[in-house]
Design an enzyme around this catalytic site. Structure first.
Site, mmCIF file in Angstrom:
data_model
loop_
_atom_site.group_PDB
_atom_site.id
_atom_site.type_symbol
_atom_site.label_atom_id
_atom_site.label_comp_id
_atom_site.label_asym_id
_atom_site.label_seq_id
_atom_site.Cartn_x
_atom_site.Cartn_y
_atom_site.Cartn_z
ATOM 1 C CB SER A 1 -0.931 -0.001 1.219
ATOM 2 O OG SER A 1 -0.178 -0.184 2.414
ATOM 3 C CG HIS B 1 -43.130 20.812 -8.699
ATOM 4 N ND1 HIS B 1 -43.244 19.525 -8.232
ATOM 5 C CD2 HIS B 1 -43.738 21.607 -7.773
ATOM 6 C CE1 HIS B 1 -43.912 19.531 -7.079
ATOM 7 N NE2 HIS B 1 -44.208 20.778 -6.775
ATOM 8 C CB SER C 1 -17.953 22.587 -29.080
ATOM 9 O OG SER C 1 -17.942 21.702 -30.179
ATOM 10 C CE LYS D 1 -22.945 23.631 -26.967
ATOM 11 N NZ LYS D 1 -22.845 22.178 -27.128
ATOM 12 C CD GLU E 1 -21.988 20.113 -18.827
ATOM 13 O OE1 GLU E 1 -22.733 19.359 -19.454
ATOM 14 O OE2 GLU E 1 -21.077 20.758 -19.370
HETATM 15 N N1 ARG Z 1 -1.073 -1.166 5.556
HETATM 16 C C1 ARG Z 1 -1.909 -1.669 6.587
HETATM 17 C C2 ARG Z 1 -3.286 -0.993 6.554
HETATM 18 O O1 ARG Z 1 -3.427 -0.022 5.920
HETATM 19 C C3 ARG Z 1 -1.283 -1.429 7.914
HETATM 20 C C4 ARG Z 1 -1.715 -2.375 8.970
HETATM 21 C C5 ARG Z 1 -1.180 -3.721 8.707
HETATM 22 N N2 ARG Z 1 -1.459 -4.612 9.768
HETATM 23 C C6 ARG Z 1 -1.376 -5.930 9.627
HETATM 24 N N3 ARG Z 1 -1.680 -6.651 10.649
HETATM 25 N N4 ARG Z 1 -1.038 -6.472 8.508
HETATM 26 O O2 ARG Z 1 -4.233 -1.441 7.120
#
Ligand code: ARG
Length: 456
Positions: free
Chosen positions: A22, A155, A276, A282, A289
């Site tokens: 992540s 309305h 456009s 346009k 939008e």
């Molecule tokens: N990257 C993980 C999250 O966002 C951190 C926590 C990870 N904990 C674990 N027990 N693997 O949740």
């Protein structure tokens, strides 16, 4: 080496790593993660688990890691699974083995909950500032148009004359409530999970209250299991974000319609309109939008996160990692929309003549009923008489305000010559002068309330 490889006999599969890692998005919490670690190191020294020297070495090293993130020189390594892992890995390179003491008693479970709460608190502050700018733009425009008349709709049908300031400020108050909701959500978000460990709490004599205060929290969680299991603060945040989106979509829709040449009530500034590639004439209100359209996605983030959380068992589960992308995306999208919405309102040209031209005498039918009420007729009957007058005008194809007096008097003997005063749009608006009404006087009082709200 991963943080947790001791018991494993083979490395993680690359495809799983791609799914599991992540860092690419949670690096946005680097600052919060590092602040959390600094405060944690000092608190662990306070608890007698680390020496002062060790804590200071850790803080020094973390300061350098923070600088690397700030300056964009932080070098990510393949094993940097998430921001917590990456910071600790880098800290080890800088300060050596003592870095391995930082995580004592702490888990990424309480760490991520802590980091993310701090991040959401900052996000709320940032969005509040941007919402204030939209409100300020609405107030600024409203100040110019306390007397300007327009057709108020229900309305999407012509209903009653209102003042333009009243319409503009009808967008102000929903945003005021949104700010209030965000403030309320922030209060519940500002609770520190740090010291909850993986799920069961910490065995060390941590002063959790002190630690929480040092990080800007206002209190601590009362149950370590709850602290690592729930993400309700992200749901509240995204629900506020989605509702802001829905509110802005109304502004967007109104301005898309009002800027259509068939209405011509307003013109969006050139720099907030687009053209456009094919049709030279346009002039599209893309800004509005997109403001309207973004709301759909914002609602989606909220629904998606609620669905992820539903039915999760107690304790930390990796599903919870899904909260980041939804919250980041919701924040980013709204952060893009808000400054545009503020600028569109601020630079909007309003055309009083066009707005005036859209007023039709039938919009004064209610005023005719009110005239009769003033002369003692119960409102139900007065409504009926005014309705018959509308029909009469339509049958004869004459404007509602051109019905001969004798014909009106045939509908009700209470009608006298002074009925002429009914057929005046400005007088109609001015008559709705109780607090919260559209009369210029009431709107000036409303403006004062709005200006006061902006200072809060
Ligand atoms: N990257 C993980 C999250 O966002 C951190 C926590 C990870 N904990 C674990 N027990 N693997 O949740």
């Amino acid at each position: 080496m991963t943080l947790w490889g001791g018991a494993f006999s083979e490395p993680t599969d690359d495809d799983l790593r791609a799914l599991n890692d992540s860092f690419r998005y949670d690096r946005r919490m680097a600052q919060q993660d590092i602040n959390g670690s600094m405060a944690y190191a000092l608190a662990m020294a306070g608890a007698g688990v680390l020496t002062r020297d060790e804590a200071e070495t850790l803080v020094g090293g973390l300061t350098q890691v923070a600088e690397e993130f700030d300056s964009g020189t932080f070098a990510v390594k393949p094993d940097d699974e998430d921001v917590h892992t990456a910071v600790e890995r880098r800290l080890g390179e800088i300060v050596g083995d003592v870095a391995g003491k930082l995580h004592t008693g702490r888990s990424r479970n309480d760490q991520v909950a802590t980091d993310f709460r701090l991040w959401v608190m900052d996000a709320i502050d940032s969005l509040t500032g941007k919402l204030r700018a939209v409100q300020a733009a609405l107030v600024e425009q409203a100040e110019q148009h306390t007397e300007t008349l327009m057709a108020g709709w229900t309305h999407v049908q012509p209903a009653q004359p209102i003042t333009v300031a009243h319409w503009l400020l009808s967008m102000f108050w929903p945003l005021e409530r949104d700010i209030d909701r965000l403030r309320d959500a922030r209060r519940r978000c500002a609770v520190s999970p740090l010291g909850s460990g993986a799920l069961a709490g910490t065995p060390y004599a941590l002063d959790r209250e002190e630690l929480a205060k040092a990080l800007g929290f206002s209190g601590i969680s009362q149950n370590s299991l709850d602290a690592v299991s729930d993400r309700d603060f992200t749901v509240e945040f995204l629900s506020c974000v989605a509702l802001v989106g829905v509110h802005l979509s109304r502004l967007g829709e109104d301005l898309v319609l009002f800027s259509n040449p068939a209405f011509g009530y307003v013109t969006l500034a050139d720099r907030y309109s687009t053209g456009s590639s094919l049709m030279p004439q346009k002039r599209n209100a893309d800004s509005m939008e997109l403001t309207r359209g973004t709301a759909g996605r914002l609602i989606g983030y909220w629904v998606g996160l609620m669905t992820t959380l539903k039915g999760l068992p107690t304790g930390y589960n990796k599903d919870l990692q899904e909260d980041k992308e939804a919250v980041f995306a919701g924040f980013d999208s709204l952060s893009l929309v808000l400054p545009v919405a503020a600028a569109v309102v601020r630079t909007l040209t309003i055309h009083p003549d066009k707005l005036r031209a859209a007023l039709v005498p039938e919009m004064l039918a209610t005023d005719l009923a009110e005239y009769l009420v003033k002369r003692g007729l119960p409102f139900r009957q007065a409504h009926h008489v005014a309705g018959r007058a509308v029909r009469l005008a339509r049958e004869r194809s004459i404007p509602f305000d051109q019905i001969p007096l004798a014909d009106l008097q045939a509908l009700s003997p209470l009608i006298a010559e002074d009925v002429a005063q009914v057929f005046d749009y400005a007088a109609s608006a001015a008559s709705r002068a109780a607090d919260g009404g559209t009369a210029p006087d009431a709107v000036r009082r409303q403006l004062e309330q709005a200006r006061h709200a902006l200072t809060q």
